[in-house]
Every structure is written in structure tokens, then in C-alpha cells.
Design an enzyme around this catalytic site. Sequence first.
Site, mmCIF file in Angstrom:
data_model
loop_
_atom_site.group_PDB
_atom_site.id
_atom_site.type_symbol
_atom_site.label_atom_id
_atom_site.label_comp_id
_atom_site.label_asym_id
_atom_site.label_seq_id
_atom_site.Cartn_x
_atom_site.Cartn_y
_atom_site.Cartn_z
ATOM 1 N N TYR A 19 0.859 -1.194 0.000
ATOM 2 C CA TYR A 19 0.000 0.000 0.000
ATOM 3 C C TYR A 19 0.892 1.239 0.000
ATOM 4 O O TYR A 19 1.769 1.368 0.861
ATOM 5 C CB TYR A 19 -0.884 -0.019 1.260
ATOM 6 C CG TYR A 19 -1.736 1.216 1.455
ATOM 7 C CD1 TYR A 19 -2.929 1.383 0.746
ATOM 8 C CD2 TYR A 19 -1.354 2.221 2.339
ATOM 9 C CE1 TYR A 19 -3.712 2.502 0.923
ATOM 10 C CE2 TYR A 19 -2.137 3.359 2.520
ATOM 11 C CZ TYR A 19 -3.312 3.492 1.812
ATOM 12 O OH TYR A 19 -4.093 4.607 1.984
ATOM 13 N N HIS A 159 -14.373 -9.099 -4.956
ATOM 14 C CA HIS A 159 -13.337 -8.853 -5.984
ATOM 15 C C HIS A 159 -12.805 -10.145 -6.593
ATOM 16 O O HIS A 159 -11.986 -10.093 -7.516
ATOM 17 C CB HIS A 159 -12.173 -8.042 -5.402
ATOM 18 C CG HIS A 159 -12.564 -6.671 -4.957
ATOM 19 N ND1 HIS A 159 -13.180 -5.762 -5.792
ATOM 20 C CD2 HIS A 159 -12.425 -6.035 -3.758
ATOM 21 C CE1 HIS A 159 -13.422 -4.644 -5.125
ATOM 22 N NE2 HIS A 159 -12.969 -4.777 -3.883
ATOM 23 N N ASP A 195 -20.949 -2.346 -1.410
ATOM 24 C CA ASP A 195 -19.591 -2.032 -0.952
ATOM 25 C C ASP A 195 -19.102 -0.790 -1.701
ATOM 26 O O ASP A 195 -19.513 -0.536 -2.838
ATOM 27 C CB ASP A 195 -18.680 -3.231 -1.250
ATOM 28 C CG ASP A 195 -17.264 -3.070 -0.730
ATOM 29 O OD1 ASP A 195 -16.957 -3.649 0.333
ATOM 30 O OD2 ASP A 195 -16.449 -2.368 -1.384
ATOM 31 N N HIS A 197 -16.372 -0.337 -3.147
ATOM 32 C CA HIS A 197 -15.616 -0.702 -4.348
ATOM 33 C C HIS A 197 -16.475 -1.491 -5.336
ATOM 34 O O HIS A 197 -17.347 -2.268 -4.927
ATOM 35 C CB HIS A 197 -14.393 -1.542 -3.957
ATOM 36 C CG HIS A 197 -13.479 -0.859 -2.981
ATOM 37 N ND1 HIS A 197 -13.579 -1.051 -1.611
ATOM 38 C CD2 HIS A 197 -12.471 0.022 -3.175
ATOM 39 C CE1 HIS A 197 -12.647 -0.315 -1.005
ATOM 40 N NE2 HIS A 197 -11.969 0.346 -1.921
ATOM 41 N N ASP A 284 -17.771 0.264 3.801
ATOM 42 C CA ASP A 284 -16.695 1.220 3.513
ATOM 43 C C ASP A 284 -17.202 2.459 2.777
ATOM 44 O O ASP A 284 -16.422 3.337 2.412
ATOM 45 C CB ASP A 284 -15.520 0.552 2.765
ATOM 46 C CG ASP A 284 -15.932 -0.465 1.730
ATOM 47 O OD1 ASP A 284 -17.138 -0.568 1.420
ATOM 48 O OD2 ASP A 284 -15.036 -1.170 1.213
ATOM 49 N N TYR A 323 -13.616 -0.722 6.992
ATOM 50 C CA TYR A 323 -12.281 -0.813 7.589
ATOM 51 C C TYR A 323 -12.051 0.183 8.723
ATOM 52 O O TYR A 323 -12.698 1.231 8.789
ATOM 53 C CB TYR A 323 -11.218 -0.585 6.483
ATOM 54 C CG TYR A 323 -11.425 -1.556 5.359
ATOM 55 C CD1 TYR A 323 -11.043 -2.877 5.488
ATOM 56 C CD2 TYR A 323 -12.111 -1.176 4.194
ATOM 57 C CE1 TYR A 323 -11.291 -3.801 4.491
ATOM 58 C CE2 TYR A 323 -12.369 -2.090 3.185
ATOM 59 C CZ TYR A 323 -11.956 -3.399 3.342
ATOM 60 O OH TYR A 323 -12.222 -4.314 2.367
#
Length: 341
Positions: A19, A159, A195, A197, A284, A323
Site C-alpha cells: 500500500y 473482488h 460495498d 468498491h 466502507d 475498515y
Amino acid sequence: MRVIYSEDHKLRDARTELYAGQLVTPFEAPFRAEWILTAVTEAGFRDVVAPDAHGLDTARKVHDPAYLDFLATVWDRWVAAGFEGEAIANSFPVRRTSQRVPDNIVGAIGHYANAADTSITKGSYEAAIASMRCAVTAADWLNAGNRFAFALCRPPGHHAGIDLFGGYCFINNAGVAAQRLIDHGAKKVAVLDVDFHHGNGTQDLFYHRGDVFTASLHGDPLFAFPYFLGHADEEGEGEGAGANRNYPMAPHTPWQVWSSALADALARIKAFGAEAIVVALGVDTFECDPISFFQLKSEDFIRMGEMISAAGLPVVTCMEGGYGVPEIGLNVANVLKGLEA
Ligand code: SP5
Ligand code: ZN
């Protein structure tokens, strides 16, 4: 609301996430499931059961069996190669390259990865199997005639594509749950991904299928992970033409805008004729999430559950992302409250 939870999620406890050019402590860590479990039980959802010991039959209908074999063996192959760190992909089959699976483990892990954010560790596969079992057990709760189940899945799944891991996901729990509902006799179901994402893995699983409608509300991939899928013009192909809907949204999107996308998605799910909804629930979208950019507040998650419930369909909810902050538990509990209101 039956809650399905397995302690085996703790078997996935990676030390590293690539990250911002550093190996940091992963955002997707065991405390998430602990906090969520505590909050939902304190909110009164006390019917918590362990998953049944399902095998891979349902998963093999949505994932490439060779990919599932890779997941089962990657850690041992990594160790056998003499590597001491966690297993991280760093070479990928990108544009104009072969799609043959390399024998070499570094090549193989790159072949099956869609991002380098997800380090594989000893125990990751076992945790992913336990997570999938939560989703299958939750789907079976609906198959038995009940209206609501919550699979407290960890690691998350949305994902994970047909033959791809990444974004902290290995097996697409919500996709497996949808398949399980179909296998029990549902003609059409929907996966509604809330979500932050884009649910790129779920879109991949069902893109050519007409029996599973997929809808995802998410940060515009021009600005947010997973970057390479999730645009509004991706509508499904072949049998699946018209059965995928994406709602990419801009940085700082508030509930008022986000909820009109949800209303549109729900109307399309009804028009499609879905007999049940699998909700891929990431929290999130919360204003304080450390890696996301929407502005939902804790109370908004109650409204979210109420809107989904108003569609009048059975709902199996699978945990995805969310998160860092203690409110992830409250936000999940709020969705469940809204569903049952
Ligand atoms: C299940 C799920 O929510 N997976 C998300 C995986 C995201 N991994 C990549 C994270 C990169 C975030 N970059 C955001 C920069 C914020 N300053
Ligand atoms: Zn997410």
C-alpha cells in the site's frame, strides 16, 4: 435474522499489504469480524450459528476449478520455492501477453491475481473456505423458507473473479450464495453490491448469464480501486445482456445521491424478476472509512436496510468491506435492523 459466523476467519491474519509503496499492516484484518460480531449481537441479533461443512461443489460452478486448486496449494508452493515473505504477485499477464498458466509459482500467482494488495499466507485458503461456507449456509437458510440471513464472511469475496483473487478476496462468497439459490430452484436472483468498491469479481462471474442480475454502487473506477472495471456502460453480454448495472459515483458522494442509485438498482432488480437478493454488504461507504471516499453516516445504513427490505424479497447479506473504525460494527447492525424493520 440468522447470523452465520465462523471463528476460522482468524486463520487469515496477514502481516503485509502493499500500500502506497510500503508493506503495511493489512486493512482487512481479524478485528473487523470481531467488532462486527460484537455489535450485531449487542444490537439483538443473537441467533448466531457456525456454518455447515460444505465442500466446493457450488463454488466450482462460478469459479474455474483450476483456480480453486491454485488457491488450495499456493502457500505450500510458495514455501517450497524457498520464499520467506508472504506470497505477493508482482508479474502479471497484461495486454498482448499469453494467458497460459506458468509452472513457476511466481508466474502462477501473477496469472491468478488482479491486484498486489492481497498477500497470501498460511491459513488464507482455510479462512476463505470458512467464509464461503458461511455464505452457502446463509443461502440454505433462505432455501429453507426464511426471509433473512447474514453471513458474517471474512475474508470478503466480491473482488474474486472466475479465476482471479485480489482486493482482499479469494472466493466470491456472494456469487456462491447466488448460485446456491439458483441450484435450489430459483429461476432468477440478484446480487446487489453496496460495498464502496466495484464488485468486479461478481460482475465477472455472471457477465454472460441471464439468471443472475448484478448491480454495483461504487466509487468511480477512474478514481478508485479496482480501477479497471465498473463503468456505467458495462451492461452484460450474450445471455447476460442487460443483466449488469453499474453506478459509479464521484468523490464525496452523500446519502442523498447514493440512495437514488440504490432506488434505481432495486427497481431494476424487481423488473428483472429476481426471486431473492444477495446483498454484498461493504460498509466502507461510511464517511470515516480510511480507504474510501463516500459520505454515508451511521443512520443512513438503517435507511439502506429499509429500502432493500421494501423490495419485498428474501435477502441473504454477505459481509464484504469496511475498515479501520469502530463504527463498522454499528453500521452493519444498522443495515440488519433496517432489513427487519
Ligand atoms: C473488499 C474490499 O473492500 N476490498 C478493497 C480492496 C482495496 N485494496 C486497495 C486499497 C487501495 C486504497 N487506496 C486508497 C487511497 C486512500 N488515500
Ligand atoms: Zn470495499
